[in-house]
Design a protein around this motif. Sequence first.
Motif, PDB file in Angstrom:
ATOM      1  N   ASP A   1       0.834  -1.206   0.000  1.00  0.00           N
ATOM      2  CA  ASP A   1       0.000   0.000   0.000  1.00  0.00           C
ATOM      3  C   ASP A   1       0.870   1.258   0.000  1.00  0.00           C
ATOM      4  OD1 ASP A   1      -2.193   1.645   0.090  1.00  0.00           O
ATOM      5  OD2 ASP A   1      -2.590   1.360   2.226  1.00  0.00           O
ATOM      6  N   SER A   2       1.861   1.286  -0.854  1.00  0.00           N
ATOM      7  CA  SER A   2       2.744   2.456  -0.951  1.00  0.00           C
ATOM      8  C   SER A   2       3.148   2.665  -2.402  1.00  0.00           C
ATOM      9  CB  SER A   2       3.997   2.271  -0.090  1.00  0.00           C
ATOM     10  OG  SER A   2       3.674   2.234   1.280  1.00  0.00           O
ATOM     11  N   VAL A   3       3.620   3.866  -2.693  1.00  0.00           N
ATOM     12  CA  VAL A   3       4.083   4.182  -4.045  1.00  0.00           C
ATOM     13  C   VAL A   3       5.391   4.948  -3.953  1.00  0.00           C
ATOM     14  CG1 VAL A   3       1.783   4.227  -5.081  1.00  0.00           C
ATOM     15  CG2 VAL A   3       2.713   6.308  -4.052  1.00  0.00           C
ATOM     16  N   THR A   4       6.098   4.982  -5.059  1.00  0.00           N
ATOM     17  CA  THR A   4       7.333   5.760  -5.146  1.00  0.00           C
ATOM     18  C   THR A   4       7.002   7.179  -5.613  1.00  0.00           C
ATOM     19  OG1 THR A   4       7.664   4.967  -7.409  1.00  0.00           O
ATOM     20  CG2 THR A   4       8.702   3.709  -5.644  1.00  0.00           C
ATOM     21  N   GLY A   5       8.007   8.002  -5.678  1.00  0.00           N
ATOM     22  CA  GLY A   5       7.790   9.397  -6.055  1.00  0.00           C
ATOM     23  C   GLY A   5       7.334   9.595  -7.481  1.00  0.00           C
ATOM     24  N   ASP A   6       7.572   8.622  -8.334  1.00  0.00           N
ATOM     25  CA  ASP A   6       7.175   8.751  -9.743  1.00  0.00           C
ATOM     26  C   ASP A   6       5.937   7.907 -10.048  1.00  0.00           C
ATOM     27  OD1 ASP A   6       8.386   6.328  -9.364  1.00  0.00           O
ATOM     28  OD2 ASP A   6       9.574   6.367 -11.208  1.00  0.00           O
ATOM     29  N   ALA A   7       5.006   7.837  -9.093  1.00  0.00           N
ATOM     30  CA  ALA A   7       3.810   7.013  -9.252  1.00  0.00           C
ATOM     31  C   ALA A   7       2.971   7.479 -10.444  1.00  0.00           C
ATOM     32  CB  ALA A   7       2.973   7.059  -7.980  1.00  0.00           C
ATOM     33  N   ILE A   8       2.328   6.506 -11.101  1.00  0.00           N
ATOM     34  CA  ILE A   8       1.495   6.770 -12.272  1.00  0.00           C
ATOM     35  C   ILE A   8       0.075   7.084 -11.810  1.00  0.00           C
ATOM     36  CG2 ILE A   8       0.604   5.802 -14.427  1.00  0.00           C
ATOM     37  CD1 ILE A   8       3.042   3.885 -14.346  1.00  0.00           C
ATOM     38  N   LYS A   9      -0.519   8.099 -12.410  1.00  0.00           N
ATOM     39  CA  LYS A   9      -1.877   8.486 -12.042  1.00  0.00           C
ATOM     40  C   LYS A   9      -2.907   7.634 -12.774  1.00  0.00           C
ATOM     41  CE  LYS A   9      -0.876  13.285 -10.819  1.00  0.00           C
ATOM     42  NZ  LYS A   9      -1.199  14.707 -11.070  1.00  0.00           N
ATOM     43  N   SER A  10      -4.043   7.426 -12.123  1.00  0.00           N
ATOM     44  CA  SER A  10      -5.168   6.721 -12.740  1.00  0.00           C
ATOM     45  C   SER A  10      -5.890   7.668 -13.698  1.00  0.00           C
ATOM     46  CB  SER A  10      -6.139   6.248 -11.648  1.00  0.00           C
ATOM     47  OG  SER A  10      -5.482   5.383 -10.741  1.00  0.00           O
ATOM     48  N   PRO A  11      -6.817   7.154 -14.518  1.00  0.00           N
ATOM     49  CA  PRO A  11      -7.558   8.017 -15.449  1.00  0.00           C
ATOM     50  C   PRO A  11      -8.265   9.191 -14.782  1.00  0.00           C
ATOM     51  CG  PRO A  11      -7.873   5.731 -16.036  1.00  0.00           C
ATOM     52  CD  PRO A  11      -7.126   5.734 -14.745  1.00  0.00           C
ATOM     53  N   ASP A  12      -8.682   9.038 -13.530  1.00  0.00           N
ATOM     54  CA  ASP A  12      -9.381  10.139 -12.842  1.00  0.00           C
ATOM     55  C   ASP A  12      -8.418  11.105 -12.157  1.00  0.00           C
ATOM     56  OD1 ASP A  12      -8.482   8.601 -10.770  1.00  0.00           O
ATOM     57  OD2 ASP A  12     -10.437   8.303  -9.818  1.00  0.00           O
ATOM     58  N   GLY A  13      -7.101  10.879 -12.332  1.00  0.00           N
ATOM     59  CA  GLY A  13      -6.110  11.792 -11.765  1.00  0.00           C
ATOM     60  C   GLY A  13      -5.605  11.404 -10.390  1.00  0.00           C
ATOM     61  N   THR A  14      -6.214  10.403  -9.781  1.00  0.00           N
ATOM     62  CA  THR A  14      -5.760   9.941  -8.467  1.00  0.00           C
ATOM     63  C   THR A  14      -4.629   8.928  -8.640  1.00  0.00           C
ATOM     64  OG1 THR A  14      -7.381   8.147  -8.422  1.00  0.00           O
ATOM     65  CG2 THR A  14      -8.048  10.281  -7.489  1.00  0.00           C
ATOM     66  N   ILE A  15      -4.000   8.615  -7.527  1.00  0.00           N
ATOM     67  CA  ILE A  15      -2.923   7.622  -7.551  1.00  0.00           C
ATOM     68  C   ILE A  15      -3.387   6.370  -6.821  1.00  0.00           C
ATOM     69  CG2 ILE A  15      -0.583   7.079  -6.760  1.00  0.00           C
ATOM     70  CD1 ILE A  15       0.136  10.005  -7.134  1.00  0.00           C
ATOM     71  N   GLN A  16      -3.470   5.284  -7.549  1.00  0.00           N
ATOM     72  CA  GLN A  16      -3.880   4.009  -6.959  1.00  0.00           C
ATOM     73  C   GLN A  16      -2.661   3.313  -6.366  1.00  0.00           C
ATOM     74  OE1 GLN A  16      -7.005   2.716  -6.530  1.00  0.00           O
ATOM     75  NE2 GLN A  16      -5.896   1.223  -5.308  1.00  0.00           N
ATOM     76  N   LYS A  17      -2.651   3.141  -5.048  1.00  0.00           N
ATOM     77  CA  LYS A  17      -1.473   2.545  -4.397  1.00  0.00           C
ATOM     78  C   LYS A  17      -1.769   1.241  -3.659  1.00  0.00           C
ATOM     79  CE  LYS A  17      -1.844   5.242  -0.112  1.00  0.00           C
ATOM     80  NZ  LYS A  17      -1.100   6.080   0.844  1.00  0.00           N
TER      81      LYS A  17
END
Length: 320
Positions: free
Chosen positions: A184-200
């Motif tokens: 349940d974590s992401v790195t600094g270069d996480a990819i955004k979902s289509p709605d602009g949020t970040i799915q982690k």
Amino acid sequence: MRLSTSMIYQQNMNGILNGQSAWQKAGEQLASGTKVSVPSDDPIAASQSIMIDQAQAETSQYALARTFSRQNMSLELTALDSIVVAVTSASTAVISAGGVKSNDDRNTQAEVLEGIKAQLLNIANMTDGNGNYIFAGFQTTTEPYVQDATTKAVSYVGGHTAISQQVDSNRSMAVSSTGPQVFDSVTGDAIKSPDGTIQKDLFEALDISIKALRTPIDDGDTAALQALQTALDTTNSGLRNSLNNVSSVQSMLGIQLNELDQLDAIGADRKLANAQAKSALVDTDWVPAISTYIMQQASLQAAYTTYQNMQGLSLFQINK
């Protein structure tokens, strides 16, 4: 000054006894290989030797701690490798699901993702050889991930503080990761979902596609198909974020394992240096020890000879 017969006799006996004691002491050094058998032999050397023994014991304790730390991190690396395989398979299934045309085929793809989710849940609740959960932080006896029987949602109930270990006098490091740090974590270069949020959340990302694939779509319903594709894209971005995050955790563990190797090398050098220092303090110096032994032996023999000669003097004869 007059010397009595008893005084002369006692002096000769004292010389023999002292000679025997010194000779035996020299012999003990040769037999035992140490010149400091008791503190009275050399109080300073004995004291310094005790301090070195304490340092050696501390070095050994840190070496043991590094062994346990390496075991924990190696086990986690094995789990992370399994996560990478499972997430890669899930990503392939999600991409393939975008081209599926029928509800039955979409249900089949959902079942594939559910199977992968079950694999990941099993990994998340992995234990070590002692039955401790490796992703539960300090709550090692509590199963960290639970799944709701109705909604099938997965939630974390383990500890949020990673286990740390003192691996050297001035170094402490985390030897395992908590569940959220991995799943349940992401790195600094996480990819955004289509709605602009970040799915982690990895489990949540899979649930999004599983739910969408389980929802029947009527022929020609372009809006539903578009919603499905958005769900698949959201899951795919979450899976890619999870892969990047797991790779980051793997890299950190690799760096720490390399540091443990370096600390082991330093510890081995320190242990050798301490052993040499102690040897210089308490071990027998063979050349002078042998010379002393021979000299004490000769001195004792001379004392015996003197005593025997004194026995032949008239004074002793008269005393008889």
